[in-house]
Design a protein around this motif. Structure first.
Motif, PDB file in Angstrom:
ATOM      1  N   GLY A 323       1.087  -1.259  -0.083  1.00 18.49           N
ATOM      2  CA  GLY A 323       0.070  -0.025  -0.217  1.00 18.49           C
ATOM      3  C   GLY A 323       0.811   1.239  -0.053  1.00 18.49           C
ATOM      4  N   LEU A 324       1.935   1.227   0.786  1.00 19.46           N
ATOM      5  CA  LEU A 324       2.882   2.515   0.637  1.00 19.46           C
ATOM      6  C   LEU A 324       3.649   2.639  -0.520  1.00 19.46           C
ATOM      7  CD1 LEU A 324       3.887   4.460   2.692  1.00 19.46           C
ATOM      8  CD2 LEU A 324       5.799   2.914   3.280  1.00 19.46           C
ATOM      9  N   SER A 325       3.650   1.609  -1.391  1.00 19.21           N
ATOM     10  CA  SER A 325       4.231   1.904  -2.524  1.00 19.21           C
ATOM     11  C   SER A 325       3.439   2.304  -3.583  1.00 19.21           C
ATOM     12  CB  SER A 325       4.747   0.597  -3.302  1.00 19.21           C
ATOM     13  OG  SER A 325       5.511  -0.144  -2.449  1.00 19.21           O
ATOM     14  N   GLU A 326       2.010   2.083  -3.540  1.00 18.11           N
ATOM     15  CA  GLU A 326       0.891   2.580  -4.153  1.00 18.11           C
ATOM     16  C   GLU A 326       0.740   4.184  -3.942  1.00 18.11           C
ATOM     17  OE1 GLU A 326      -2.850   0.488  -4.483  1.00 18.11           O
ATOM     18  OE2 GLU A 326      -1.846  -1.161  -3.578  1.00 18.11           O
ATOM     19  N   LEU A 327       0.860   4.332  -2.764  1.00 17.73           N
ATOM     20  CA  LEU A 327       0.697   5.699  -2.519  1.00 17.73           C
ATOM     21  C   LEU A 327       1.938   6.482  -2.764  1.00 17.73           C
ATOM     22  CD1 LEU A 327      -1.290   7.407  -0.502  1.00 17.73           C
ATOM     23  CD2 LEU A 327      -0.088   7.000   1.584  1.00 17.73           C
ATOM     24  N   THR A 328       3.195   6.024  -2.608  1.00 20.03           N
ATOM     25  CA  THR A 328       4.217   6.826  -3.003  1.00 20.03           C
ATOM     26  C   THR A 328       4.098   6.950  -4.575  1.00 20.03           C
ATOM     27  OG1 THR A 328       5.698   5.747  -1.818  1.00 20.03           O
ATOM     28  CG2 THR A 328       6.732   6.525  -3.681  1.00 20.03           C
ATOM     29  N   LEU A 329       3.573   5.952  -5.516  1.00 17.30           N
ATOM     30  CA  LEU A 329       3.310   6.398  -6.952  1.00 17.30           C
ATOM     31  C   LEU A 329       2.351   7.501  -7.165  1.00 17.30           C
ATOM     32  CD1 LEU A 329       3.753   5.523  -9.706  1.00 17.30           C
ATOM     33  CD2 LEU A 329       2.166   3.817  -9.513  1.00 17.30           C
ATOM     34  N   LEU A 330       1.267   7.622  -6.201  1.00 18.00           N
ATOM     35  CA  LEU A 330       0.222   8.598  -6.360  1.00 18.00           C
ATOM     36  C   LEU A 330       0.908  10.056  -6.221  1.00 18.00           C
ATOM     37  CD1 LEU A 330      -2.876   7.007  -4.628  1.00 18.00           C
ATOM     38  CD2 LEU A 330      -2.788   8.226  -6.999  1.00 18.00           C
ATOM     39  N   LEU A 331       1.714   9.922  -5.125  1.00 18.12           N
ATOM     40  CA  LEU A 331       2.406  11.338  -4.949  1.00 18.12           C
ATOM     41  C   LEU A 331       3.378  11.668  -6.123  1.00 18.12           C
ATOM     42  CD1 LEU A 331       3.084  10.613  -0.841  1.00 18.12           C
ATOM     43  CD2 LEU A 331       1.282  12.227  -2.158  1.00 18.12           C
ATOM     44  N   LYS A 332       4.193  10.685  -6.707  1.00 13.68           N
ATOM     45  CA  LYS A 332       4.804  11.128  -7.423  1.00 13.68           C
ATOM     46  C   LYS A 332       4.235  11.566  -8.796  1.00 13.68           C
ATOM     47  CE  LYS A 332       8.945   9.841  -6.132  1.00 13.68           C
ATOM     48  NZ  LYS A 332       9.872  10.893  -5.785  1.00 13.68           N
ATOM     49  N   ILE A 333       3.023  10.951  -9.093  1.00 18.85           N
ATOM     50  CA  ILE A 333       2.180  11.570 -10.231  1.00 18.85           C
ATOM     51  C   ILE A 333       1.808  12.918 -10.045  1.00 18.85           C
ATOM     52  CG2 ILE A 333       0.138  11.000 -11.506  1.00 18.85           C
ATOM     53  CD1 ILE A 333       0.247   8.082 -10.887  1.00 18.85           C
ATOM     54  N   GLN A 334       1.188  13.164  -8.657  1.00 16.38           N
ATOM     55  CA  GLN A 334       0.768  14.428  -8.425  1.00 16.38           C
ATOM     56  C   GLN A 334       1.871  15.457  -8.680  1.00 16.38           C
ATOM     57  OE1 GLN A 334      -0.519  15.086  -4.281  1.00 16.38           O
ATOM     58  NE2 GLN A 334      -0.681  17.049  -4.479  1.00 16.38           N
ATOM     59  N   GLU A 335       3.113  15.184  -8.147  1.00 12.51           N
ATOM     60  CA  GLU A 335       4.096  16.281  -8.212  1.00 12.51           C
ATOM     61  C   GLU A 335       4.670  16.224  -9.706  1.00 12.51           C
ATOM     62  OE1 GLU A 335       7.215  14.352  -5.819  1.00 12.51           O
ATOM     63  OE2 GLU A 335       6.197  14.974  -3.798  1.00 12.51           O
ATOM     64  N   TYR A 336       4.643  15.178 -10.396  1.00 14.47           N
ATOM     65  CA  TYR A 336       4.946  15.319 -11.909  1.00 14.47           C
ATOM     66  C   TYR A 336       3.800  16.352 -12.579  1.00 14.47           C
ATOM     67  CZ  TYR A 336       6.472  14.144 -16.559  1.00 14.47           C
ATOM     68  OH  TYR A 336       7.185  14.220 -17.701  1.00 14.47           O
ATOM     69  N   CYS A 337       2.710  16.147 -12.334  1.00 15.08           N
ATOM     70  CA  CYS A 337       1.615  17.044 -12.985  1.00 15.08           C
ATOM     71  C   CYS A 337       1.853  18.426 -12.623  1.00 15.08           C
ATOM     72  CB  CYS A 337       0.268  16.289 -12.862  1.00 15.08           C
ATOM     73  SG  CYS A 337       0.155  14.601 -13.732  1.00 15.08           S
ATOM     74  N   TYR A 338       2.077  18.777 -11.569  1.00 12.12           N
ATOM     75  CA  TYR A 338       2.032  19.819 -11.025  1.00 12.12           C
ATOM     76  C   TYR A 338       3.372  20.575 -11.702  1.00 12.12           C
ATOM     77  CZ  TYR A 338       2.754  23.874  -7.878  1.00 12.12           C
ATOM     78  OH  TYR A 338       2.937  25.083  -7.538  1.00 12.12           O
ATOM     79  N   ASP A 339       4.438  19.882 -11.688  1.00  8.57           N
ATOM     80  CA  ASP A 339       5.708  20.465 -12.201  1.00  8.57           C
ATOM     81  C   ASP A 339       5.908  20.443 -13.624  1.00  8.57           C
ATOM     82  OD1 ASP A 339       6.628  20.512  -9.597  1.00  8.57           O
ATOM     83  OD2 ASP A 339       7.603  18.599  -9.626  1.00  8.57           O
TER      84      ASP A 339
END
Length: 407
Positions: A323-339
């Protein structure tokens, strides 16, 4: 007609005396050196008397002009050289010498870092010419100057000299230097100073080629009482390994390597470099998004991103077993789309695609939505996800109701 000879023309004019203030003073480092050495000899072994002499001489002698000569005298010629006669404890001696250099910097009223750097760079190349005691003094002084920002860590490049490394002089000197630095400041000061000049990734070069391993480095500096430096080097090696892995993944993807070859390769790297699944999913995401050249038109980016993620969703799924890996991926997607502003409207479509591909679970998405998101683009992305999250919650409630009826 007159028979008188015609006079030849002559140049006449008025001579001007050059004013004293307009005369350029001759550059004479030898005379400057003699004046300083004479004053130091008269001061004897009393360091306070030496400080007073240098302070008083600052008004008469041009420290600014002869700064390299002055440092040569202070650091090598009189105090660390073979003619050193100053008594007392080494730490007291080094502290006083540091204060003298700071006083000179104050008197000259400009940055002397380049001059100090050059002086130390030359000295370190000839470390074999000093006794062990003199090398220890020089290392302690260098550490204090580094800690206080008066010297750049670029001087360490002199320690990579082949002869110094081969005979173990470099590593031994580095131990004393880093101990002195850490006695003044913490490991953050050391890491920052090293990174600033690119020395953070070169510390292994203090040892011969056959001993340049993280294990040998760690043991050597840990045995010397520098565990913090040892841990820093381990972390740097780990960062280096991750960068190399990401680069290799990007190249494999760009070449169109099949997933059946990429997935085993990644598993092997996780095992070899002791990388966590959370760290790995971040590397895979970055590699995937860097493996193509993105269209500059926003309306075409979404289509391109969806196509790419469909292709690599099996790879992402292989490394989101927690579950922590899934959450990490979600945060990476959020940061990438923002940047990357062209992806701001693509976030929701990416998440839904990965949900349908069983890469992201319902629990992970709800956790992210409720309290695990970061601030970057929060309002925009939460609004995008609102309807999908409501659908997930309703589906969850219906599922629970069906289970209760079945019971």
């Amino acid at each position: 007609m007159s028979n008188q000879r015609q006079q030849k023309p002559t140049l006449t004019g008025q001579r001007f005396k050059t004013r004293k203030r307009d005369e350029k003073e001759r550059f004479d480092p030898t005379q400057f050196q003699e004046s300083i050495v004479q004053g130091l000899n008269q001061s004897g072994t009393d360091l306070e008397a030496v400080a007073k002499f240098l302070d008083a001489s600052g008004a008469k002698l041009d420290y600014r002009r002869y700064v390299e000569t002055l440092f040569d005298i202070l650091v090598a010629g009189g105090m660390l050289g073979t003619r050193s006669t100053f008594p007392g404890q080494v730490s007291e001696f080094i502290t006083m010498l540091f204060q003298l250099i700071c006083q000179i910097i104050f008197l000259t009223q400009f940055s002397l870092q380049d001059c100090l750097l050059f002086a130390f760079w030359q000295l370190l190349l000839f470390l074999k010419g000093f006794t062990e005691s003199e090398r220890n003094k020089l290392a302690m002084l260098a550490g204090i100057l580094l800690a206080n920002g008066n010297l750049s860590a670029a001087i360490l490049s002199s320690l990579f000299n082949e002869n110094l490394v081969k005979e173990g002089v470099s590593a031994c000197f580095a131990v004393k230097l880093f101990k002195s630095w850490l006695s003044e400041k913490d490991i953050n000061s050391v890491s920052s100073g090293l990174r600033k000049v690119g020395m953070d990734s070169r510390l292994m070069e203090l040892f011969p080629a056959n001993k340049r391993s993280c294990e040998h480095f760690s043991k050597y500096f840990s045995d010397a009482g520098l565990t913090e430096l040892s841990d820093f080097a381990k972390n740097q090696q780990s960062i280096g390994a991750r960068k190399e892995l990401q680069k290799e993944l990007e190249e494999q993807m760009s070449r169109g390597e099949p997933l059946k070859d990429i997935i085993p390769y990644v598993r092997e790297e996780i095992k070899k470099n002791n990388i966590s699944e959370q760290t790995m999913i971040g590397l895979i995401w970055a590699s995937v998004m860097s493996s193509v050249e993105w269209n500059k038109k926003e309306e075409l980016v979404t289509e391109q991103a969806i196509k790419l993620l469909k292709q690599y969703s099996p790879l992402l799924k292989s490394f989101t077993s927690q579950g922590l890996s899934e959450l990490t991926l979600l945060l990476k997607i959020q940061e990438y789309c923002y940047d990357n502003i062209h992806f701001m409207k693509t976030f929701q479509k990416m998440v839904v695609l990965l949900y349908k591909a069983d890469v992201l679970s319902e629990e992970a998405i709800l956790k992210w939505y409720n309290d695990a998101h970061v601030a970057k683009g929060k309002s925009v992305f939460l609004e995008q996800m609102k309807k999908f999250v409501e659908w997930l919650k309703n589906a969850e409630e219906e599922s629970e109701s069906e289970e209760e009826e079945a019971d």
